[in-house]
Design a protein around this motif. Structure first.
Motif, mmCIF file in Angstrom:
data_model
loop_
_atom_site.group_PDB
_atom_site.id
_atom_site.type_symbol
_atom_site.label_atom_id
_atom_site.label_comp_id
_atom_site.label_asym_id
_atom_site.label_seq_id
_atom_site.Cartn_x
_atom_site.Cartn_y
_atom_site.Cartn_z
ATOM 1 N N ARG A 1 -1.211 -1.500 -13.178
ATOM 2 C CA ARG A 1 -2.646 -1.348 -12.979
ATOM 3 C C ARG A 1 -3.333 -2.512 -13.667
ATOM 4 N N VAL B 1 0.845 -1.199 0.000
ATOM 5 C CA VAL B 1 0.000 0.000 0.000
ATOM 6 C C VAL B 1 0.878 1.246 0.000
ATOM 7 N N GLU C 1 -8.816 6.497 -8.248
ATOM 8 C CA GLU C 1 -8.182 7.190 -9.377
ATOM 9 C C GLU C 1 -8.748 8.590 -9.543
ATOM 10 N N GLU D 1 -6.321 -1.479 -4.011
ATOM 11 C CA GLU D 1 -7.359 -0.675 -4.649
ATOM 12 C C GLU D 1 -7.135 0.789 -4.286
ATOM 13 N N VAL D 2 -7.116 1.654 -5.305
ATOM 14 C CA VAL D 2 -6.915 3.086 -5.081
ATOM 15 C C VAL D 2 -8.027 3.879 -5.768
ATOM 16 N N THR E 1 1.760 6.332 -7.197
ATOM 17 C CA THR E 1 0.614 6.880 -7.926
ATOM 18 C C THR E 1 0.190 8.245 -7.398
ATOM 19 N N ARG F 1 -2.076 8.627 -5.207
ATOM 20 C CA ARG F 1 -3.527 8.537 -5.011
ATOM 21 C C ARG F 1 -3.854 7.864 -3.683
ATOM 22 N N ASP F 2 -5.086 8.079 -3.203
ATOM 23 C CA ASP F 2 -5.535 7.503 -1.935
ATOM 24 C C ASP F 2 -5.814 6.018 -2.077
ATOM 25 N N SER F 3 -5.399 5.266 -1.091
ATOM 26 C CA SER F 3 -5.636 3.824 -1.089
ATOM 27 C C SER F 3 -6.971 3.516 -0.436
ATOM 28 N N GLU F 4 -7.702 2.572 -1.012
ATOM 29 C CA GLU F 4 -8.953 2.105 -0.425
ATOM 30 C C GLU F 4 -8.718 0.849 0.402
ATOM 31 N N THR G 1 0.777 3.876 -3.142
ATOM 32 C CA THR G 1 0.324 5.250 -2.912
ATOM 33 C C THR G 1 1.449 6.252 -3.174
#
Length: 144
Positions: free
Chosen positions: A132, A71, A103, A100-101, A78, A80-83, A75
């Motif tokens: 991805r 994770v 996008e 899972e992030v 990318t 981006r926020d991780s889910e 993160t």
């Protein structure tokens, strides 16, 4: 007025705080100190336990640690926020982790665009590769 009476009232006296560790906390602290002393004594002993030939030189990475590291890597790369982690698999060379992030954030949240990235880590937690694997709208579910 009723508000005036409160303003003129004497301030509440605060009791002095007594900081006293609870018994279980004190026991844990003592046990931790004893464990540290034992560890220091073992390090000082000449000929104390040495790594045997069949033990790996580096500690094996556990599943939870591998997931957290994946994770962090995804993160960072990318931005981006991780889910969360969607898959985790031990391989001969390390770990394969699906992360899972988000996008693209949208309003409402149910229309966010999500993606699953697959991160491959070696046994020490270093990132070997990432890619991805999938991209979809949050509200679409398995209709991809």
């Amino acid at each position: 007025m009723a508000g005036d009476a409160r303003d003129e009232a004497q301030p509440r006296r605060e009791r002095p705080r007594q900081r006293r560790a609870s018994e279980p906390t004190e026991r844990r602290r003592r046990r931790r100190e004893e464990d540290q002393e034992k560890g220091a004594a073992q390090r000082e002993e000449p000929g104390s336990r040495e790594a045997s030939a069949d033990e790996p030189a580096t500690r094996q990475l556990g599943a939870t640690e591998a997931a957290k590291l994946a994770v962090d890597h995804v993160t960072a790369l990318t931005g981006r926020d991780s889910e969360g982690v969607t898959s985790l698999e031990r391989t001969d060379d390390g770990w394969l982790v699906g992360v899972e992030v988000v996008e693209s954030h949208r309003v409402p949240d149910s229309t966010d665009v999500l993606a699953v990235y697959e991160a491959e880590l070696d046994h020490s937690g270093e990132l070997v590769s990432y890619r991805r694997r999938d991209r979809y709208a949050r509200g679409r579910g398995n209709e991809r």
